[in-house]
Design a protein around this motif. Structure first.
Motif, PDB file in Angstrom:
ATOM      1  N   UNK A   1       0.828  -1.202   0.000  1.00 36.44           N
ATOM      2  CA  UNK A   1       0.000   0.000   0.000  1.00 36.44           C
ATOM      3  C   UNK A   1       0.864   1.255   0.000  1.00 36.44           C
ATOM      4  N   UNK A   2       1.956   1.231   0.779  1.00 35.48           N
ATOM      5  CA  UNK A   2       2.862   2.374   0.821  1.00 35.48           C
ATOM      6  C   UNK A   2       3.505   2.591  -0.545  1.00 35.48           C
ATOM      7  N   UNK A   3       3.853   1.506  -1.216  1.00 27.97           N
ATOM      8  CA  UNK A   3       4.473   1.610  -2.539  1.00 27.97           C
ATOM      9  C   UNK A   3       3.471   2.218  -3.537  1.00 27.97           C
ATOM     10  N   UNK A   4       2.217   1.763  -3.489  1.00 28.94           N
ATOM     11  CA  UNK A   4       1.204   2.300  -4.396  1.00 28.94           C
ATOM     12  C   UNK A   4       0.938   3.790  -4.129  1.00 28.94           C
ATOM     13  N   UNK A   5       0.882   4.151  -2.842  1.00 26.54           N
ATOM     14  CA  UNK A   5       0.664   5.554  -2.502  1.00 26.54           C
ATOM     15  C   UNK A   5       1.827   6.431  -2.942  1.00 26.54           C
TER      16      UNK A   5
END
Length: 138
Positions: free
Chosen positions: A16-20
């Motif tokens: 999720x952090x990578x996508x954000x």
């Protein structure tokens, strides 16, 4: 059991952090965003993040009332347009029927007057002929 879930949760959080971060990077590299951030308004909002957040929240919250207002304006305009057309149709229909009644009345009156004038002409001409024929005899 809780220890087994922790690694999968941390994997999900990392994903999720990578996508954000990719989403934020795509925003920051957008041509329109870069042009806005170079403008005086963008630089002012960059120096005052609380004002930028307040403005963003205000705009986000005002979308629904403004949308309802615009919908009301469009529906009212449409109703007025349809009402004007219906009212105009009603006025034209009533006016047309009134004109038809008046013209029928005028036709009847003109027929009666023509008949009266014709009968008067025949009677007066017969009387004049009768009077002049009596003078010739006398």
């Amino acid at each position: 059991m809780a220890k087994e879930e922790l690694p999968s949760i941390s994997k999900d959080l990392q994903e999720l952090q990578k996508k954000l971060s990719l989403l934020i990077e795509s925003f920051q590299t957008n041509v329109k965003v870069v042009a806005f951030m170079k403008s005086p308004v963008g630089q002012y909002l960059d120096r005052h993040p609380f004002l930028a957040l307040t403005l963003l929240v205000f705009i986000a919250m005002s979308v629904v009332p403004v949308g309802f207002f615009l919908l009301l304006v469009v529906l009212t305009s449409l109703a007025a347009f349809v009402g004007v057309i219906l009212l105009e149709g009603l006025v034209i229909s009533v006016g047309g029927l009134s004109l038809l009644c008046v013209l029928c009345g005028l036709a009847f009156v003109s027929l009666a007057m023509s008949g009266t004038i014709t009968v008067s002409y025949v009677v007066v001409s017969s009387l004049i002929n009768y009077w002049f024929s009596l003078r010739r005899l006398a």
